[in-house]
Design a protein around this motif. Structure first.
Motif, short mmCIF file in Angstrom:
data_model
loop_
_atom_site.label_atom_id
_atom_site.label_comp_id
_atom_site.label_asym_id
_atom_site.label_seq_id
_atom_site.Cartn_x
_atom_site.Cartn_y
_atom_site.Cartn_z
N ARG A 108 3.58 -4.80 2.59
CA ARG A 108 4.67 -3.82 2.39
C ARG A 108 4.41 -2.95 1.16
NH1 ARG A 108 7.40 -1.26 4.00
NH2 ARG A 108 9.47 -1.66 3.20
N GLU A 111 2.03 -0.30 2.09
CA GLU A 111 2.62 0.68 3.01
C GLU A 111 3.55 1.67 2.32
OE1 GLU A 111 4.86 -1.59 5.81
OE2 GLU A 111 3.09 -2.35 6.83
N SER A 112 4.31 1.21 1.33
CA SER A 112 5.45 2.04 0.92
C SER A 112 5.60 2.34 -0.56
CB SER A 112 6.74 1.38 1.41
OG SER A 112 6.97 0.17 0.73
#
Length: 137
Positions: A108, A111-112
């Motif tokens: 995560r 990804e972000s």
């Protein structure tokens, strides 16, 4: 504990702080600058948003698994080969949940979270594609 830091990450101190009587497993991920022909790695972050994203990712992991804690520290600045970049510590009653949650948190983040890596070599500099969202404009 979550944050963007400029100084070396004290892994032992973070692990010690994460210990609690109800935790039977502390799973860690420690990312380091690897030697693949680079002189150094420069890391930049949109710090306010990065910390907010770390907090959101921690909450997601706590909702998905029966874990007790998630610590995330990410360095920025100019780092030499061998220096620590990212520390994730997940505490849980049992190891399986801690391993699964730690992997989730890592993916995560990639990804972000607005953190960018630039490899500096003798012949030039290159933003690392695919590791994090596109490099700064």
């Amino acid at each position: 504990m979550i944050g963007i830091v400029r100084e070396e990450i004290d892994v032992a101190a973070v692990l010690e702080a994460a210990k609690r009587p109800e935790i039977g497993a502390l799973v860690t991920f420690l990312g380091t600058v690897r030697d693949d022909g680079i002189e150094r790695m420069d890391l930049e972050a949109y710090e306010e948003v990065a910390v907010q994203e770390f907090a959101a990712i921690r909450e997601e992991a706590i909702e998905k698994w029966p874990i007790t804690s998630v610590d995330i520290l990410h360095r920025v600045g100019s780092l030499a080969v061998g220096e620590n970049i990212l520390l994730i510590v997940v505490g849980a009653g049992h190891r399986k949940e801690a391993f699964d949650a730690c992997e989730y948190v890592l993916e995560r983040i990639k990804e972000s979270v607005p953190i960018w890596k630039k490899e500096v070599r003798e012949d030039g500099e290159t933003w690392v594609p695919g590791e994090y969202p596109e490099g700064p404009a």
